[in-house]
Design a protein around this motif. Structure first.
Motif, PDB file in Angstrom:
ATOM      1  N   LEU A   4       0.865  -1.170   0.000  1.00  0.00           N
ATOM      2  CA  LEU A   4       0.000   0.000   0.000  1.00  0.00           C
ATOM      3  C   LEU A   4       0.903   1.221   0.000  1.00  0.00           C
ATOM      4  CD1 LEU A   4      -2.926   1.083   0.288  1.00  0.00           C
ATOM      5  CD2 LEU A   4      -2.652   0.875   2.766  1.00  0.00           C
ATOM      6  N   ILE A   5       0.830   2.020  -1.062  1.00  0.00           N
ATOM      7  CA  ILE A   5       1.672   3.204  -1.200  1.00  0.00           C
ATOM      8  C   ILE A   5       0.763   4.420  -1.115  1.00  0.00           C
ATOM      9  CG2 ILE A   5       3.306   4.442  -2.672  1.00  0.00           C
ATOM     10  CD1 ILE A   5       3.861   1.618  -3.961  1.00  0.00           C
ATOM     11  N   LEU A   6       0.983   5.255  -0.113  1.00  0.00           N
ATOM     12  CA  LEU A   6       0.093   6.367   0.183  1.00  0.00           C
ATOM     13  C   LEU A   6       0.860   7.677   0.063  1.00  0.00           C
ATOM     14  CD1 LEU A   6      -1.697   4.807   3.279  1.00  0.00           C
ATOM     15  CD2 LEU A   6      -2.410   4.751   0.873  1.00  0.00           C
ATOM     16  N   SER A   7       0.310   8.592  -0.714  1.00  0.00           N
ATOM     17  CA  SER A   7       0.993   9.846  -1.027  1.00  0.00           C
ATOM     18  C   SER A   7       0.166  11.043  -0.561  1.00  0.00           C
ATOM     19  CB  SER A   7       1.220   9.937  -2.542  1.00  0.00           C
ATOM     20  OG  SER A   7       1.699  11.214  -2.907  1.00  0.00           O
ATOM     21  N   GLY A   8       0.863  12.012   0.031  1.00  0.00           N
ATOM     22  CA  GLY A   8       0.196  13.252   0.414  1.00  0.00           C
ATOM     23  C   GLY A   8      -0.075  14.154  -0.761  1.00  0.00           C
ATOM     24  N   GLY A   9       0.484  13.859  -1.906  1.00  0.00           N
ATOM     25  CA  GLY A   9       0.344  14.630  -3.139  1.00  0.00           C
ATOM     26  C   GLY A   9       1.347  14.080  -4.130  1.00  0.00           C
ATOM     27  N   GLY A  10       1.032  14.104  -5.397  1.00  0.00           N
ATOM     28  CA  GLY A  10       1.822  13.416  -6.412  1.00  0.00           C
ATOM     29  C   GLY A  10       3.267  13.874  -6.515  1.00  0.00           C
ATOM     30  N   ASN A  11       4.117  12.955  -6.868  1.00  0.00           N
ATOM     31  CA  ASN A  11       5.531  13.255  -7.073  1.00  0.00           C
ATOM     32  C   ASN A  11       6.120  12.168  -7.943  1.00  0.00           C
ATOM     33  OD1 ASN A  11       8.533  12.781  -6.198  1.00  0.00           O
ATOM     34  ND2 ASN A  11       8.078  14.919  -5.725  1.00  0.00           N
ATOM     35  N   GLY A 120      -7.575   9.524  -1.752  1.00  0.00           N
ATOM     36  CA  GLY A 120      -7.368   8.122  -2.075  1.00  0.00           C
ATOM     37  C   GLY A 120      -6.432   7.420  -1.116  1.00  0.00           C
ATOM     38  N   ALA A 121      -5.698   8.205  -0.311  1.00  0.00           N
ATOM     39  CA  ALA A 121      -4.857   7.645   0.750  1.00  0.00           C
ATOM     40  C   ALA A 121      -5.601   7.626   2.078  1.00  0.00           C
ATOM     41  CB  ALA A 121      -3.566   8.456   0.889  1.00  0.00           C
ATOM     42  N   ILE A 122      -6.348   8.695   2.362  1.00  0.00           N
ATOM     43  CA  ILE A 122      -6.981   8.872   3.675  1.00  0.00           C
ATOM     44  C   ILE A 122      -7.961   7.752   3.988  1.00  0.00           C
ATOM     45  CG2 ILE A 122      -8.515  10.382   5.000  1.00  0.00           C
ATOM     46  CD1 ILE A 122      -7.179  12.750   3.515  1.00  0.00           C
ATOM     47  N   ASN A 149      -3.322   4.093  12.181  1.00  0.00           N
ATOM     48  CA  ASN A 149      -2.988   5.504  12.033  1.00  0.00           C
ATOM     49  C   ASN A 149      -4.083   6.209  11.248  1.00  0.00           C
ATOM     50  OD1 ASN A 149      -0.016   6.336  12.865  1.00  0.00           O
ATOM     51  ND2 ASN A 149       0.097   4.251  12.095  1.00  0.00           N
ATOM     52  N   ARG A 150      -4.339   7.456  11.620  1.00  0.00           N
ATOM     53  CA  ARG A 150      -5.175   8.335  10.806  1.00  0.00           C
ATOM     54  C   ARG A 150      -4.275   9.089   9.836  1.00  0.00           C
ATOM     55  NH1 ARG A 150      -8.497  11.398  15.542  1.00  0.00           N
ATOM     56  NH2 ARG A 150      -6.569  11.009  16.715  1.00  0.00           N
ATOM     57  N   LEU A 151      -4.769   9.353   8.631  1.00  0.00           N
ATOM     58  CA  LEU A 151      -3.959  10.018   7.601  1.00  0.00           C
ATOM     59  C   LEU A 151      -4.341  11.487   7.471  1.00  0.00           C
ATOM     60  CD1 LEU A 151      -1.820   8.599   5.680  1.00  0.00           C
ATOM     61  CD2 LEU A 151      -3.351   7.040   6.885  1.00  0.00           C
ATOM     62  N   TRP A 152      -3.315  12.319   7.338  1.00  0.00           N
ATOM     63  CA  TRP A 152      -3.505  13.751   7.058  1.00  0.00           C
ATOM     64  C   TRP A 152      -2.621  14.067   5.851  1.00  0.00           C
ATOM     65  CZ3 TRP A 152      -6.183  17.487  10.219  1.00  0.00           C
ATOM     66  CH2 TRP A 152      -6.053  18.805   9.786  1.00  0.00           C
ATOM     67  N   CYS A 153      -3.230  14.482   4.754  1.00  0.00           N
ATOM     68  CA  CYS A 153      -2.463  14.745   3.529  1.00  0.00           C
ATOM     69  C   CYS A 153      -2.315  16.239   3.264  1.00  0.00           C
ATOM     70  CB  CYS A 153      -3.142  14.055   2.342  1.00  0.00           C
ATOM     71  SG  CYS A 153      -3.053  12.255   2.437  1.00  0.00           S
ATOM     72  N   HIS A 154      -1.376  16.593   2.390  1.00  0.00           N
ATOM     73  CA  HIS A 154      -1.057  17.987   2.055  1.00  0.00           C
ATOM     74  C   HIS A 154      -0.628  18.766   3.305  1.00  0.00           C
ATOM     75  CE1 HIS A 154      -2.845  17.112  -1.820  1.00  0.00           C
ATOM     76  NE2 HIS A 154      -3.972  16.797  -1.238  1.00  0.00           N
ATOM     77  N   TYR A 155       0.068  18.091   4.206  1.00  0.00           N
ATOM     78  CA  TYR A 155       0.472  18.728   5.450  1.00  0.00           C
ATOM     79  C   TYR A 155       1.471  19.853   5.204  1.00  0.00           C
ATOM     80  CZ  TYR A 155       2.994  19.494   9.798  1.00  0.00           C
ATOM     81  OH  TYR A 155       3.598  20.091  10.881  1.00  0.00           O
ATOM     82  N   LEU A 177       1.359  13.664   5.971  1.00  0.00           N
ATOM     83  CA  LEU A 177       2.191  13.576   4.769  1.00  0.00           C
ATOM     84  C   LEU A 177       2.149  14.906   4.013  1.00  0.00           C
ATOM     85  CD1 LEU A 177       0.963  10.112   3.426  1.00  0.00           C
ATOM     86  CD2 LEU A 177       2.993  10.578   4.817  1.00  0.00           C
ATOM     87  N   PRO A 178       3.294  15.510   3.747  1.00  0.00           N
ATOM     88  CA  PRO A 178       3.313  16.731   2.938  1.00  0.00           C
ATOM     89  C   PRO A 178       3.132  16.390   1.464  1.00  0.00           C
ATOM     90  CG  PRO A 178       5.545  16.060   3.437  1.00  0.00           C
ATOM     91  CD  PRO A 178       4.643  15.103   4.161  1.00  0.00           C
ATOM     92  N   ASP A 179       2.883  17.403   0.642  1.00  0.00           N
ATOM     93  CA  ASP A 179       2.861  17.192  -0.803  1.00  0.00           C
ATOM     94  C   ASP A 179       4.202  16.598  -1.233  1.00  0.00           C
ATOM     95  OD1 ASP A 179       0.316  18.131  -1.183  1.00  0.00           O
ATOM     96  OD2 ASP A 179       0.932  20.164  -1.682  1.00  0.00           O
ATOM     97  N   GLY A 180       4.133  15.545  -2.020  1.00  0.00           N
ATOM     98  CA  GLY A 180       5.350  14.869  -2.441  1.00  0.00           C
ATOM     99  C   GLY A 180       5.846  13.832  -1.463  1.00  0.00           C
ATOM    100  N   GLY A 181       5.262  13.785  -0.264  1.00  0.00           N
ATOM    101  CA  GLY A 181       5.646  12.786   0.720  1.00  0.00           C
ATOM    102  C   GLY A 181       4.829  11.519   0.549  1.00  0.00           C
TER     103      GLY A 181
END
Length: 214
Positions: A4-11, A120-122, A149-155, A177-181
């Protein structure tokens, strides 16, 4: 073992990491249902996803916009399942009401690879109530595949106060997870694979460095 690969924003580097786990001769399944088709048509989103993966050697990207009556056998045709961003509640509602969450669990536990970005990650975290003020969200349990864990994206740093507040008490910690993280999750462990991520627990913040496990 599933991935499972989870991204805060694409990279681009995160997409290249995904390539390690797939058979490029098999199609990637793209599910855009967190998005708003009136704002951005799904076919336009598909064209964008193809512009990312085809240059990386993937032969085909297939899109599903109807999840009714899908089976594990249907998913096993694909090298990976990709969920893009948008509304967490919209995506989670569709997945739960079509029972697609059960199929996803089977796919993951059977060794399948899933990529989730933003909303799609959260949905793979343990709780999504922080993403919306709508009371309806309490009806839909997320998939909880990220080791509670709870997910927070675009941190970014402007979110720190909220995360310290939300993480106080006995609830599950937040993985920010920050953008790109991004993080790589298996049934046994979680690994930070791109940029520093952060754990917020009991009102405190902890850095999670790339190539580190938590």
């Amino acid at each position: 073992m599933g991935n499972l690969i989870l991204s805060g924003g694409g990279n681009a580097e995160v997409y290249e990491f995904l390539m390690k786990f797939i058979d490029k001769d098999k199609p990637i399944l793209y599910i855009p249902l967190a998005g708003n088709e009136e704002y951005r048509p799904f076919q336009e989103s598909l064209a964008y996803i193809k512009s990312i993966f085809l240059p990386l050697g993937v032969k085909e990207v297939t899109m599903w916009t109807d999840l009714h009556h899908r089976t594990l056998g249907d998913l096993e045709r694909f090298s990976a399942v990709y969920f893009s961003g948008g509304s967490t509640l919209t995506l989670l509602r569709i997945i739960k009401e079509t029972n697609f969450d059960k199929v996803l669990r089977q796919y993951f536990h059977g060794g399948g690879t899933i990529f989730g970005q933003s909303a799609g990650a959260i949905i793979f975290g343990s709780d999504v109530t922080h993403t919306t003020t709508e009371e309806e969200v309490s009806r839909y349990e997320p998939l909880n595949l990220v080791h509670n864990n709870r997910l927070w994206c675009h941190y970014d740093v402007h979110d720190e106060g909220l995360l310290r507040k939300y993480s106080k008490g006995e609830g599950d910690p937040f993985l920010a997870l920050p953008d790109g993280g991004a993080v790589h999750v298996t049934e046994r462990q979680c690994e930070v694979i791109r940029k520093v991520a952060y754990e917020f627990k009991d009102g405190r913040r902890k850095e999670l460095i790339p190539d580190g496990y938590f």
